[in-house]
Design a protein around this motif. Structure first.
Motif, PDB file in Angstrom:
ATOM      1  N   GLY A 279      -4.797  -2.620 -14.253  1.00 10.62           N
ATOM      2  CA  GLY A 279      -5.746  -3.187 -13.324  1.00 10.62           C
ATOM      3  C   GLY A 279      -5.889  -2.259 -12.009  1.00 10.62           C
ATOM      4  O   GLY A 279      -5.546  -1.105 -11.765  1.00 10.62           O
ATOM      5  N   SER A 280      -6.165  -2.839 -11.047  1.00 11.13           N
ATOM      6  CA  SER A 280      -6.709  -2.274  -9.644  1.00 11.13           C
ATOM      7  C   SER A 280      -6.397  -3.486  -8.566  1.00 11.13           C
ATOM      8  O   SER A 280      -6.690  -4.695  -8.840  1.00 11.13           O
ATOM      9  CB  SER A 280      -7.791  -1.585  -9.611  1.00 11.13           C
ATOM     10  N   LEU A 281      -6.082  -2.865  -7.335  1.00 10.38           N
ATOM     11  CA  LEU A 281      -5.997  -3.844  -6.062  1.00 10.38           C
ATOM     12  C   LEU A 281      -7.191  -3.358  -5.361  1.00 10.38           C
ATOM     13  O   LEU A 281      -7.269  -2.129  -4.730  1.00 10.38           O
ATOM     14  CB  LEU A 281      -4.782  -3.635  -5.323  1.00 10.38           C
ATOM     15  N   ASN A 282      -7.940  -4.209  -4.929  1.00 12.88           N
ATOM     16  CA  ASN A 282      -9.061  -3.926  -4.257  1.00 12.88           C
ATOM     17  C   ASN A 282      -8.676  -4.044  -2.558  1.00 12.88           C
ATOM     18  O   ASN A 282      -9.512  -3.225  -1.812  1.00 12.88           O
ATOM     19  CB  ASN A 282     -10.110  -5.325  -4.007  1.00 12.88           C
ATOM     20  N   ASN A 283      -7.647  -4.425  -2.433  1.00 13.23           N
ATOM     21  CA  ASN A 283      -7.202  -4.212  -0.872  1.00 13.23           C
ATOM     22  C   ASN A 283      -5.806  -3.325  -0.709  1.00 13.23           C
ATOM     23  O   ASN A 283      -4.926  -3.510   0.354  1.00 13.23           O
ATOM     24  CB  ASN A 283      -6.823  -5.496  -0.332  1.00 13.23           C
ATOM     25  N   LEU A 284      -5.800  -2.393  -1.609  1.00 11.66           N
ATOM     26  CA  LEU A 284      -4.808  -1.685  -1.557  1.00 11.66           C
ATOM     27  C   LEU A 284      -4.489  -0.683  -0.227  1.00 11.66           C
ATOM     28  O   LEU A 284      -3.402  -0.675   0.126  1.00 11.66           O
ATOM     29  CB  LEU A 284      -4.753  -0.431  -2.624  1.00 11.66           C
ATOM     30  N   SER A 285      -5.570  -0.303   0.284  1.00 11.78           N
ATOM     31  CA  SER A 285      -5.343   0.604   1.523  1.00 11.78           C
ATOM     32  C   SER A 285      -4.704  -0.284   2.652  1.00 11.78           C
ATOM     33  O   SER A 285      -3.950   0.212   3.495  1.00 11.78           O
ATOM     34  CB  SER A 285      -6.892   0.960   2.008  1.00 11.78           C
ATOM     35  N   SER A 286      -5.158  -1.538   2.798  1.00 17.85           N
ATOM     36  CA  SER A 286      -4.685  -2.365   3.778  1.00 17.85           C
ATOM     37  C   SER A 286      -3.102  -2.825   3.607  1.00 17.85           C
ATOM     38  O   SER A 286      -2.390  -2.812   4.505  1.00 17.85           O
ATOM     39  CB  SER A 286      -5.554  -3.544   4.166  1.00 17.85           C
ATOM     40  N   LEU A 287      -2.907  -3.095   2.182  1.00 16.90           N
ATOM     41  CA  LEU A 287      -1.528  -3.180   1.946  1.00 16.90           C
ATOM     42  C   LEU A 287      -0.666  -2.045   2.131  1.00 16.90           C
ATOM     43  O   LEU A 287       0.570  -1.995   2.674  1.00 16.90           O
ATOM     44  CB  LEU A 287      -1.477  -3.443   0.464  1.00 16.90           C
ATOM     45  N   ASN A 288      -0.930  -0.812   1.987  1.00 22.94           N
ATOM     46  CA  ASN A 288      -0.250   0.474   2.108  1.00 22.94           C
ATOM     47  C   ASN A 288       0.008   0.508   3.574  1.00 22.94           C
ATOM     48  O   ASN A 288       1.103   0.644   3.977  1.00 22.94           O
ATOM     49  CB  ASN A 288      -0.921   1.617   1.652  1.00 22.94           C
ATOM     50  N   LYS A 289      -1.067   0.018   4.395  1.00 20.06           N
ATOM     51  CA  LYS A 289      -0.888   0.241   5.858  1.00 20.06           C
ATOM     52  C   LYS A 289       0.098  -0.912   6.247  1.00 20.06           C
ATOM     53  O   LYS A 289       0.972  -0.571   7.097  1.00 20.06           O
ATOM     54  CB  LYS A 289      -2.197  -0.003   6.486  1.00 20.06           C
ATOM     55  N   GLN A 290       0.029  -2.073   5.626  1.00 15.25           N
ATOM     56  CA  GLN A 290       0.716  -3.099   6.312  1.00 15.25           C
ATOM     57  C   GLN A 290       2.376  -2.795   5.971  1.00 15.25           C
ATOM     58  O   GLN A 290       3.114  -3.141   6.813  1.00 15.25           O
ATOM     59  CB  GLN A 290       0.330  -4.432   5.572  1.00 15.25           C
ATOM     60  N   TYR A 291       2.524  -2.216   4.812  1.00 12.31           N
ATOM     61  CA  TYR A 291       3.826  -2.001   4.425  1.00 12.31           C
ATOM     62  C   TYR A 291       4.393  -0.578   4.929  1.00 12.31           C
ATOM     63  O   TYR A 291       5.615   0.028   4.586  1.00 12.31           O
ATOM     64  CB  TYR A 291       4.074  -2.014   2.977  1.00 12.31           C
ATOM     65  N   GLY A 292       3.591   0.335   5.736  1.00  6.93           N
ATOM     66  CA  GLY A 292       3.965   1.555   6.280  1.00  6.93           C
ATOM     67  C   GLY A 292       3.800   2.505   5.343  1.00  6.93           C
ATOM     68  O   GLY A 292       4.873   3.374   5.218  1.00  6.93           O
ATOM     69  N   LEU A 293       3.170   2.402   3.998  1.00  7.45           N
ATOM     70  CA  LEU A 293       3.087   3.262   3.086  1.00  7.45           C
ATOM     71  C   LEU A 293       2.014   4.340   3.180  1.00  7.45           C
ATOM     72  O   LEU A 293       0.994   4.345   3.859  1.00  7.45           O
ATOM     73  CB  LEU A 293       3.134   2.731   1.849  1.00  7.45           C
ATOM     74  N   SER A 294       2.006   5.591   2.481  1.00  3.87           N
ATOM     75  CA  SER A 294       1.133   6.672   2.437  1.00  3.87           C
ATOM     76  C   SER A 294      -0.208   5.921   1.918  1.00  3.87           C
ATOM     77  O   SER A 294      -0.312   5.485   0.723  1.00  3.87           O
ATOM     78  CB  SER A 294       1.406   7.683   1.647  1.00  3.87           C
ATOM     79  N   LYS A 295      -1.327   6.267   2.726  1.00  3.65           N
ATOM     80  CA  LYS A 295      -2.643   6.017   2.055  1.00  3.65           C
ATOM     81  C   LYS A 295      -3.033   6.496   0.966  1.00  3.65           C
ATOM     82  O   LYS A 295      -4.142   5.798   0.196  1.00  3.65           O
ATOM     83  CB  LYS A 295      -3.508   5.985   3.127  1.00  3.65           C
ATOM     84  N   CYS A 296      -2.356   7.438   0.305  1.00  2.00           N
ATOM     85  CA  CYS A 296      -2.497   8.027  -0.896  1.00  2.00           C
ATOM     86  C   CYS A 296      -1.731   7.454  -2.080  1.00  2.00           C
ATOM     87  O   CYS A 296      -1.979   7.773  -3.130  1.00  2.00           O
ATOM     88  CB  CYS A 296      -2.239   9.477  -0.857  1.00  2.00           C
ATOM     89  N   GLY A 297      -1.034   6.626  -1.860  1.00  2.00           N
ATOM     90  CA  GLY A 297      -0.285   5.857  -2.820  1.00  2.00           C
ATOM     91  C   GLY A 297      -0.959   4.958  -3.831  1.00  2.00           C
ATOM     92  O   GLY A 297      -1.996   4.295  -3.164  1.00  2.00           O
ATOM     93  N   ASN A 298      -0.423   4.765  -4.952  1.00  2.00           N
ATOM     94  CA  ASN A 298      -1.442   3.904  -5.959  1.00  2.00           C
ATOM     95  C   ASN A 298      -0.854   2.742  -6.006  1.00  2.00           C
ATOM     96  O   ASN A 298       0.378   2.346  -5.414  1.00  2.00           O
ATOM     97  CB  ASN A 298      -1.269   4.629  -7.272  1.00  2.00           C
ATOM     98  N   GLU A 299      -1.241   1.943  -6.937  1.00  2.00           N
ATOM     99  CA  GLU A 299      -0.984   0.477  -7.029  1.00  2.00           C
ATOM    100  C   GLU A 299       0.535   0.511  -7.704  1.00  2.00           C
ATOM    101  O   GLU A 299       1.329  -0.495  -6.986  1.00  2.00           O
ATOM    102  CB  GLU A 299      -1.728  -0.266  -7.902  1.00  2.00           C
ATOM    103  N   ALA A 300       0.908   1.112  -8.692  1.00  2.00           N
ATOM    104  CA  ALA A 300       2.345   1.160  -9.129  1.00  2.00           C
ATOM    105  C   ALA A 300       3.464   1.275  -7.808  1.00  2.00           C
ATOM    106  O   ALA A 300       4.355   0.929  -8.046  1.00  2.00           O
ATOM    107  CB  ALA A 300       2.430   1.947 -10.485  1.00  2.00           C
ATOM    108  N   LEU A 301       3.107   2.603  -7.277  1.00  4.99           N
ATOM    109  CA  LEU A 301       3.780   2.912  -6.381  1.00  4.99           C
ATOM    110  C   LEU A 301       4.251   1.578  -5.103  1.00  4.99           C
ATOM    111  O   LEU A 301       5.114   1.349  -4.673  1.00  4.99           O
ATOM    112  CB  LEU A 301       3.471   4.180  -5.591  1.00  4.99           C
ATOM    113  N   PHE A 302       2.885   1.168  -4.793  1.00  5.58           N
ATOM    114  CA  PHE A 302       2.955  -0.187  -3.875  1.00  5.58           C
ATOM    115  C   PHE A 302       3.973  -1.150  -4.467  1.00  5.58           C
ATOM    116  O   PHE A 302       4.574  -1.756  -3.857  1.00  5.58           O
ATOM    117  CB  PHE A 302       1.480  -0.618  -3.709  1.00  5.58           C
TER     118      PHE A 302
END
Length: 264
Positions: free
Chosen positions: A90-113
């Motif tokens: 599947g996919s996460l619609n708010n992946l960008s904001s989640l990556n930012k919240q957790y301090g992760l790369s904005k290029c990270g995918n859902e599995a990495l998150f």
């Protein structure tokens, strides 16, 4: 996607087992147990059916993960970091904001998150795990295996856009996949859809992350032949349990979850 875990890793609810005999009054009778394919043979069949498929086996943990890359990568992902592996559907619609919240790369995918969020929960536990999952927007399902902790973590969104199935094979191991035919081949009637809006963790068992204060109840399933199958699990709106506690920064969220599950 296919995950195979021995019964020491995944202690599935007993209601997932099929009693096999038909319901009273059924015209059909079971004369012998359905033939079941060994999970390892099922794994070989999965790999041979997909040209780009691969698998990882963890002999010491009694586990195996198999994955087949799809035509559309964003709908099916596999990642591994620090001996933690995740198959994500599947996919996460708010992946960008989640990556930012957790301090992760904005290029990270859902599995990495999911892996990084799991590591945060496991090592520091600042939030209740059900709240973290409720913050995920989109249709998703994932199976995560922490090889060092010998921990399995499974979750499925509540919108029904992604489907997972789980079942108990003839050797007692638990199989999890989005391929229903694979599950049926090894588990016969001892399978069911993984419940939507729910999560399973090796330490805490099965619970609803959408309704964490409600218990789950098993609902028997019957197929078209009148045979009992593994049960569905639904939220019991009349049965409450203690709310999930907020975990301190130095506590292990899985251990607290496990203690909580003892009271369910």
């Amino acid at each position: 996607m296919l995950g195979i875990f021995n019964k020491e890793l995944v202690n599935a609810p007993k209601e997932l087992n099929s009693p096999l005999p038909p319901m009273e009054g059924s015209a059909k009778r079971v004369t012998q147990k359905p033939k079941q394919v060994d999970p390892q043979e099922c794994l070989k069949g999965f790999l041979s059916a997909h040209s780009n498929a691969f698998s990882l086996s963890f002999a010491n943990n009694g586990a195996a993960l198999a994955f087949a890359p799809p035509a559309h990568p964003n709908q099916r992902l596999f990642s591994g970091v620090d001996d933690i592996y995740c198959s994500f559907l599947g996919s996460l619609n708010n992946l960008s904001s989640l990556n930012k919240q957790y301090g992760l790369s904005k290029c990270g995918n859902e599995a990495l998150f999911v892996i990084e969020a799991y590591k945060t929960l496991r090592d520091r536990g600042p939030y209740p795990v059900h709240q973290v999952l409720k913050d995920l927007e989109g249709s998703f399902g994932f199976v995560l295996f922490d090889t060092k902790a010998s921990t399995v973590f499974v979750s499925l969104s509540g919108d029904g856009g992604v489907k997972l199935f789980w079942g108990i094979a003839s050797d007692g191991s638990v199989m999890i996949s989005d391929d229903l035919d694979l599950i049926k081949a090894s588990c016969a009637k001892s399978f069911a859809p993984f419940p939507t809006g729910c999560m399973y963790h090796s330490e805490g068992g099965l619970m609803s992350f959408e309704h964490p204060t409600n218990k789950l109840m098993a609902m028997p399933r019957v197929d078209s032949e009148g045979l009992m199958c593994g049960s569905n699990f639904k939220v019991d709106v009349y049965s409450k349990t203690k709310s999930m506690p907020r975990v301190g920064s130095e506590a292990n969220w899985a251990a607290v979850w496990g203690q909580q599950a003892e009271h369910l």
